[in-house]
Design a protein around this motif. Structure first.
Motif, PDB file in Angstrom:
ATOM      1  N   PHE A 100       0.823  -1.211   0.000  1.00  0.00           N
ATOM      2  CA  PHE A 100       0.000   0.000   0.000  1.00  0.00           C
ATOM      3  C   PHE A 100       0.860   1.265   0.000  1.00  0.00           C
ATOM      4  CE2 PHE A 100      -3.421  -2.885   1.416  1.00  0.00           C
ATOM      5  CZ  PHE A 100      -4.373  -2.538   0.470  1.00  0.00           C
ATOM      6  N   VAL A 101       1.970   1.256   0.728  1.00  0.00           N
ATOM      7  CA  VAL A 101       2.894   2.387   0.697  1.00  0.00           C
ATOM      8  C   VAL A 101       3.468   2.536  -0.717  1.00  0.00           C
ATOM      9  CG1 VAL A 101       5.124   3.231   1.543  1.00  0.00           C
ATOM     10  CG2 VAL A 101       3.458   2.309   3.141  1.00  0.00           C
ATOM     11  N   GLY A 102       3.799   1.414  -1.339  1.00  0.00           N
ATOM     12  CA  GLY A 102       4.325   1.445  -2.703  1.00  0.00           C
ATOM     13  C   GLY A 102       3.318   1.999  -3.698  1.00  0.00           C
ATOM     14  N   ILE A 103       2.059   1.614  -3.556  1.00  0.00           N
ATOM     15  CA  ILE A 103       1.024   2.149  -4.441  1.00  0.00           C
ATOM     16  C   ILE A 103       0.897   3.657  -4.236  1.00  0.00           C
ATOM     17  CG2 ILE A 103      -1.464   2.168  -4.888  1.00  0.00           C
ATOM     18  CD1 ILE A 103      -1.427  -0.869  -4.329  1.00  0.00           C
ATOM     19  N   GLY A 104       0.925   4.092  -2.993  1.00  0.00           N
ATOM     20  CA  GLY A 104       0.827   5.519  -2.703  1.00  0.00           C
ATOM     21  C   GLY A 104       1.991   6.312  -3.285  1.00  0.00           C
ATOM     22  N   LEU A 162       1.764   6.467  -7.072  1.00  0.00           N
ATOM     23  CA  LEU A 162       0.788   7.476  -7.488  1.00  0.00           C
ATOM     24  C   LEU A 162       1.348   8.885  -7.339  1.00  0.00           C
ATOM     25  CD1 LEU A 162      -2.589   6.078  -6.098  1.00  0.00           C
ATOM     26  CD2 LEU A 162      -1.926   6.358  -8.492  1.00  0.00           C
ATOM     27  N   ALA A 163       2.085   9.141  -6.270  1.00  0.00           N
ATOM     28  CA  ALA A 163       2.697  10.458  -6.085  1.00  0.00           C
ATOM     29  C   ALA A 163       3.699  10.749  -7.203  1.00  0.00           C
ATOM     30  CB  ALA A 163       3.370  10.538  -4.723  1.00  0.00           C
ATOM     31  N   VAL A 164       4.511   9.757  -7.555  1.00  0.00           N
ATOM     32  CA  VAL A 164       5.484   9.929  -8.640  1.00  0.00           C
ATOM     33  C   VAL A 164       4.756  10.199  -9.955  1.00  0.00           C
ATOM     34  CG1 VAL A 164       7.245   8.740 -10.018  1.00  0.00           C
ATOM     35  CG2 VAL A 164       7.283   8.558  -7.532  1.00  0.00           C
ATOM     36  N   ILE A 165       3.687   9.469 -10.213  1.00  0.00           N
ATOM     37  CA  ILE A 165       2.923   9.662 -11.442  1.00  0.00           C
ATOM     38  C   ILE A 165       2.329  11.066 -11.495  1.00  0.00           C
ATOM     39  CG2 ILE A 165       0.842   8.932 -12.688  1.00  0.00           C
ATOM     40  CD1 ILE A 165       1.516   6.042 -11.688  1.00  0.00           C
ATOM     41  N   ILE A 166       1.736  11.522 -10.396  1.00  0.00           N
ATOM     42  CA  ILE A 166       1.112  12.853 -10.376  1.00  0.00           C
ATOM     43  C   ILE A 166       2.138  13.950 -10.618  1.00  0.00           C
ATOM     44  CG2 ILE A 166      -0.012  14.532  -8.850  1.00  0.00           C
ATOM     45  CD1 ILE A 166      -1.533  12.104  -7.614  1.00  0.00           C
ATOM     46  N   VAL A 167       3.274  13.895  -9.926  1.00  0.00           N
ATOM     47  CA  VAL A 167       4.306  14.925 -10.105  1.00  0.00           C
ATOM     48  C   VAL A 167       4.834  14.910 -11.530  1.00  0.00           C
ATOM     49  CG1 VAL A 167       6.625  15.631  -9.393  1.00  0.00           C
ATOM     50  CG2 VAL A 167       4.946  14.991  -7.675  1.00  0.00           C
ATOM     51  N   GLY A 191       3.073   0.140  -9.837  1.00  0.00           N
ATOM     52  CA  GLY A 191       1.758   0.220  -9.197  1.00  0.00           C
ATOM     53  C   GLY A 191       0.835  -0.898  -9.651  1.00  0.00           C
ATOM     54  N   GLY A 192       0.846  -1.186 -10.946  1.00  0.00           N
ATOM     55  CA  GLY A 192       0.034  -2.285 -11.466  1.00  0.00           C
ATOM     56  C   GLY A 192       0.455  -3.629 -10.904  1.00  0.00           C
ATOM     57  N   THR A 193       1.755  -3.818 -10.769  1.00  0.00           N
ATOM     58  CA  THR A 193       2.276  -5.056 -10.195  1.00  0.00           C
ATOM     59  C   THR A 193       1.843  -5.205  -8.738  1.00  0.00           C
ATOM     60  OG1 THR A 193       4.190  -4.949 -11.659  1.00  0.00           O
ATOM     61  CG2 THR A 193       4.377  -6.371  -9.755  1.00  0.00           C
ATOM     62  N   LEU A 194       1.874  -4.114  -7.999  1.00  0.00           N
ATOM     63  CA  LEU A 194       1.458  -4.173  -6.592  1.00  0.00           C
ATOM     64  C   LEU A 194      -0.034  -4.442  -6.457  1.00  0.00           C
ATOM     65  CD1 LEU A 194       3.560  -1.293  -5.018  1.00  0.00           C
ATOM     66  CD2 LEU A 194       3.866  -3.752  -4.708  1.00  0.00           C
ATOM     67  N   VAL A 195      -0.839  -3.821  -7.300  1.00  0.00           N
ATOM     68  CA  VAL A 195      -2.283  -4.080  -7.260  1.00  0.00           C
ATOM     69  C   VAL A 195      -2.554  -5.546  -7.581  1.00  0.00           C
ATOM     70  CG1 VAL A 195      -4.476  -3.566  -8.409  1.00  0.00           C
ATOM     71  CG2 VAL A 195      -2.982  -1.703  -7.714  1.00  0.00           C
ATOM     72  N   SER A 196      -1.876  -6.056  -8.595  1.00  0.00           N
ATOM     73  CA  SER A 196      -2.023  -7.466  -8.955  1.00  0.00           C
ATOM     74  C   SER A 196      -1.595  -8.380  -7.806  1.00  0.00           C
ATOM     75  CB  SER A 196      -1.187  -7.757 -10.203  1.00  0.00           C
ATOM     76  OG  SER A 196      -1.133  -9.118 -10.471  1.00  0.00           O
ATOM     77  N   SER A 197      -0.508  -8.023  -7.140  1.00  0.00           N
ATOM     78  CA  SER A 197      -0.035  -8.810  -6.003  1.00  0.00           C
ATOM     79  C   SER A 197      -1.041  -8.800  -4.862  1.00  0.00           C
ATOM     80  CB  SER A 197       1.308  -8.259  -5.526  1.00  0.00           C
ATOM     81  OG  SER A 197       1.720  -8.885  -4.349  1.00  0.00           O
ATOM     82  N   LEU A 198      -1.626  -7.642  -4.587  1.00  0.00           N
ATOM     83  CA  LEU A 198      -2.624  -7.562  -3.518  1.00  0.00           C
ATOM     84  C   LEU A 198      -3.874  -8.369  -3.860  1.00  0.00           C
ATOM     85  CD1 LEU A 198      -2.300  -3.826  -2.472  1.00  0.00           C
ATOM     86  CD2 LEU A 198      -1.775  -5.835  -1.074  1.00  0.00           C
ATOM     87  N   LEU A 245      12.374  -7.527   1.405  1.00  0.00           N
ATOM     88  CA  LEU A 245      13.573  -6.857   0.917  1.00  0.00           C
ATOM     89  C   LEU A 245      13.322  -6.231  -0.453  1.00  0.00           C
ATOM     90  CD1 LEU A 245      16.562  -6.323   1.595  1.00  0.00           C
ATOM     91  CD2 LEU A 245      17.097  -8.409   0.355  1.00  0.00           C
ATOM     92  N   ILE A 246      12.689  -6.977  -1.337  1.00  0.00           N
ATOM     93  CA  ILE A 246      12.406  -6.461  -2.678  1.00  0.00           C
ATOM     94  C   ILE A 246      11.395  -5.321  -2.623  1.00  0.00           C
ATOM     95  CG2 ILE A 246      11.342  -7.043  -4.898  1.00  0.00           C
ATOM     96  CD1 ILE A 246      12.681  -9.808  -4.610  1.00  0.00           C
ATOM     97  N   TYR A 247      10.300  -5.513  -1.891  1.00  0.00           N
ATOM     98  CA  TYR A 247       9.280  -4.457  -1.786  1.00  0.00           C
ATOM     99  C   TYR A 247       9.856  -3.207  -1.140  1.00  0.00           C
ATOM    100  CZ  TYR A 247       5.321  -7.468  -3.094  1.00  0.00           C
ATOM    101  OH  TYR A 247       4.435  -8.263  -3.755  1.00  0.00           O
ATOM    102  N   GLY A 248      10.641  -3.378  -0.094  1.00  0.00           N
ATOM    103  CA  GLY A 248      11.255  -2.227   0.567  1.00  0.00           C
ATOM    104  C   GLY A 248      12.229  -1.499  -0.339  1.00  0.00           C
ATOM    105  N   GLY A 249      13.017  -2.245  -1.088  1.00  0.00           N
ATOM    106  CA  GLY A 249      13.950  -1.633  -2.031  1.00  0.00           C
ATOM    107  C   GLY A 249      13.237  -0.843  -3.116  1.00  0.00           C
ATOM    108  N   LEU A 250      12.147  -1.387  -3.616  1.00  0.00           N
ATOM    109  CA  LEU A 250      11.395  -0.680  -4.649  1.00  0.00           C
ATOM    110  C   LEU A 250      10.693   0.560  -4.096  1.00  0.00           C
ATOM    111  CD1 LEU A 250       9.995  -3.707  -6.662  1.00  0.00           C
ATOM    112  CD2 LEU A 250      11.703  -2.047  -7.405  1.00  0.00           C
ATOM    113  N   VAL A 251      10.254   0.499  -2.852  1.00  0.00           N
ATOM    114  CA  VAL A 251       9.672   1.692  -2.225  1.00  0.00           C
ATOM    115  C   VAL A 251      10.741   2.776  -2.085  1.00  0.00           C
ATOM    116  CG1 VAL A 251       8.742   2.594  -0.050  1.00  0.00           C
ATOM    117  CG2 VAL A 251       7.760   0.547  -1.063  1.00  0.00           C
TER     118      VAL A 251
END
Length: 102
Positions: free
Chosen positions: A11-15, A18-23, A48-55, A73-79
């Motif tokens: 969820f943090v990654g999706i957020g 989205l912030a990166v996309i908006i800016v 974001g699409g990958t995270l939604v699919s994962s959820l 580790l992977i999710y944290g690195g990507l965040v």
């Protein structure tokens, strides 16, 4: 516990995606170099699409073949990578704003 953390990181990654996309969409509407903004937007859309699919898979009971530690580790690195994208994008937006005022 690891599954809760990976869900929170998702969820943090999706957020942050989205912030990166908006800016970067704001940057795309301004004159100047746009290749970096297009790259950041494309990567964030994919992420974001990958995270939604994962959820969605996780909610159906199918999770991941990797160990929970590797997943975190992977999710944290990507965040963290996306926090860099956001920082760099905001810096570029401010630079463009400064040029616009002059």
């Amino acid at each position: 516990m690891q599954f809760i953390l990976s869900t929170i990181l998702s969820f943090v990654g999706i957020g942050i995606a989205l912030a990166v996309i908006i800016v970067n969409v704001l940057i795309l509407f301004r004159p100047g170099s746009k290749w970096l903004s297009v790259l950041y937007t494309a990567i964030s859309l994919w992420y974001g699409g990958t995270l939604v699919s994962s959820l969605i898979r996780q909610s159906s009971g199918i999770y991941c073949a990797m160990t929970p530690e590797k997943t975190l580790l992977i999710y944290g690195g990507l965040v963290l990578l996306h926090f860099y994208f956001l920082w760099d994008s905001v810096k570029l937006l401010k630079r463009q704003e400064g040029k616009k005022r002059k």
